[in-house]
Design a protein around this motif. Structure first.
Motif, short mmCIF file in Angstrom:
data_model
loop_
_atom_site.label_atom_id
_atom_site.label_comp_id
_atom_site.label_asym_id
_atom_site.label_seq_id
_atom_site.Cartn_x
_atom_site.Cartn_y
_atom_site.Cartn_z
N THR A 1 -1.48 -11.10 -4.67
CA THR A 1 -2.67 -11.58 -5.41
C THR A 1 -3.63 -12.31 -4.47
N GLN A 2 -3.09 -13.04 -3.49
CA GLN A 2 -3.99 -13.73 -2.54
C GLN A 2 -4.70 -12.73 -1.63
N THR A 3 -4.04 -11.63 -1.32
CA THR A 3 -4.69 -10.59 -0.50
C THR A 3 -5.79 -9.92 -1.33
N GLN B 1 -4.46 -9.16 4.81
CA GLN B 1 -3.66 -7.94 4.61
C GLN B 1 -2.21 -8.31 4.29
N LEU B 2 -1.65 -7.55 3.38
CA LEU B 2 -0.22 -7.71 3.09
C LEU B 2 0.58 -6.84 4.04
N THR B 3 1.66 -7.38 4.57
CA THR B 3 2.57 -6.56 5.37
C THR B 3 3.82 -6.27 4.54
N ASP C 1 -6.82 -2.15 -11.48
CA ASP C 1 -7.89 -1.36 -10.88
C ASP C 1 -8.44 -2.05 -9.61
N VAL C 2 -7.52 -2.46 -8.76
CA VAL C 2 -7.87 -3.15 -7.52
C VAL C 2 -7.17 -2.42 -6.37
N LYS C 3 -7.88 -2.22 -5.27
CA LYS C 3 -7.26 -1.59 -4.10
C LYS C 3 -6.73 -2.70 -3.18
N LEU C 4 -5.50 -2.58 -2.79
CA LEU C 4 -4.88 -3.63 -1.97
C LEU C 4 -4.85 -3.21 -0.50
N ALA D 1 -0.22 -11.93 -13.26
CA ALA D 1 -0.29 -12.60 -11.95
C ALA D 1 -1.74 -12.58 -11.43
N TRP D 2 -2.41 -11.44 -11.64
CA TRP D 2 -3.78 -11.30 -11.15
C TRP D 2 -4.76 -12.14 -11.99
N ALA D 3 -4.57 -12.14 -13.29
CA ALA D 3 -5.44 -12.96 -14.16
C ALA D 3 -5.33 -14.43 -13.77
#
Ligand code: NAD
Ligand code: WQD
Length: 334
Positions: free
Chosen positions: A205-207, A214-216, A282-285, A326-328
């Motif tokens: 969510t922070q990314t 970036q998430l690894t 609907d979010v690109k990570l 989590a995103w909200a």
């Protein structure tokens, strides 16, 4: 069961549990030293339930403060969340973990004994099973030597409670949580990780929010369906509800101590969690595949038949709900 003390009740799992308890008609007193939480959480809980929360700012290691508290309230039960929980930090600072998690429990048990409060729900963890091959894990799966001082504190606390309860009029339920994630559907309470998160979902969510670049993904060469690790992610509201069920059961149970896995019974890979997050929101990570993280186990998920049968508790929320909530919650944070 009417009046309940919740230690660590302003923390992540504690705050959601206080909401469920209040909504179920329990009278709740919270004890928290704000070591890993903020006082605003009290108002946010109150905004959800419409009921005031009695919060005492004190350390569970402070026996005098605990004694005073138990002298001014008659508690029917205690839920003990207060502990440090960062696995990596516990390797660097083991004494900090042994002190807070073990001495804190001993301090609490002493005061409960003195004031004849005999029902305890304890926050344990699936970490006690280590890297078992016995999947899904049942409550009788062998406990392994822990990989971290944090894990050791959970095993020792389970043992301390079991020894303590044997010779007393004392009842305790040990809840072994799998991976708690998500937030309250109202987005008024959720996880507040300090600094760079270690756990997957706050890192996602922070990314997505742009706080982390970036998430690894820690390894894609595991022997799982897509090569990434498998965990049993459980919505924090479902987990909170399990505590209410445990409280309703603990006083009447025959044995002194009982233990329950609290998970969904389903395993998800890291890639499946990311996919659910991206689709439902609907979010690109932005993520990359990296090397394995030391100490990670390949896969674990719970057999939940005991908690389902005995406590009549089953998880309701899906992985999509967990990612949506989590995103909200993340979007409300500055
Ligand atoms: P958290 O850090 O959000 O909450 C813990 C709360 O306890 C915080 O509000 C903190 O300020 C308070 N606290 C810590 N030490 C204290 C002390 N000595 N006196 C008074 N208050 C104190 O953690 P959480 O995720 O809500 O975890 C709650 C419990 O569940 C912990 O015992 C943890 O080990 C256990 N657990 C957590 C997870 C997880 O992934 N979050 C998994 C399994 C088990
Ligand atoms: C989940 C998966 C990582 C971050 C920890 C404790 C455990 C319990 C729950 C308290 C793993 C992967 C993670 C990242 C990643 N806590 N990951 N990139 O390790 O299962 O359990 O929290 O009792 O004791 O050890 O949870 O959220 O850290 O990791 O790929 O940036 O996500 O490798 O497979 P874990 P986690």
């Amino acid at each position: 069961m009417h009046k309940i003390l919740v230690t660590g009740g302003l923390g992540y799992i504690g705050s959601h549990t206080v909401v469920e308890l209040q909504q179920d008609g329990f009278d709740v007193v919270v004890l928290d030293n704000l070591n890993n939480s903020k006082l605003e959480v009290k108002e946010n809980i109150e905004a959800i339930t419409g009921k005031p929360v009695d919060v005492i700012i004190a350390d569970v290691n402070d026996s005098k403060a605990l004694n005073d508290l138990f002298s001014s309230h008659h508690f029917d039960g205690v839920i003990h969340f207060a502990a440090h929980k960062a696995v990596g930090e516990s390797v660097e600072h083991p004494i900090k973990y042994y002190h807070n998690n073990i001495t804190g429990l001993i301090s609490l048990l002493g005061v409960m004994e003195r004031h004849k409060v005999s029902n305890l729900i304890f926050s344990s963890s699936c970490t006690v099973y280590g890297a078992t091959k016995d999947l899904p894990v049942t409550e009788t799966t062998k406990i392994q030597k822990a990989e971290s001082p944090y894990g050791t504190t959970k095993i020792l606390c389970e043992d301390i409670i079991t020894d303590f309860a044997k010779h007393k009029e004392f009842k305790s339920i040990l809840l072994r949580y799998f991976n708690p994630v998500g937030a309250h559907p109202s987005a008024k309470i959720g996880e507040l990780p300090l600094g760079v998160p270690n756990n997957l979902v706050p890192y996602i969510t922070q990314t997505a929010k742009g706080i982390r670049e970036q998430l690894t993904i820690f390894g894609s060469d595991y022997n799982t369906k897509d090569g990434t690790c498998v965990r049993d992610y459980i919505h924090v509201v479902d987990l909170a509800k399990a505590h209410v069920k445990a409280l309703e059961y603990v006083n009447g149970m025959k044995q002194h101590v009982d233990v329950f896995n609290v998970g969904t019974g389903n395993g998800n890979t890291v890639l499946e969690v990311i996919d659910a997050f991206e689709k439902v929101n609907d979010v690109k990570l932005n993520y990359q595949i990296g090397s394995r993280r030391a100490g990670d186990i390949e896969q674990i998920w719970a057999d939940t038949s005991k908690v389902s049968k005995v406590l009549n508790w089953n998880a309701q929320y899906t992985i999509n709900d967990m990612m949506k909530h989590a995103w909200a919650w993340q979007k409300t944070l500055k």
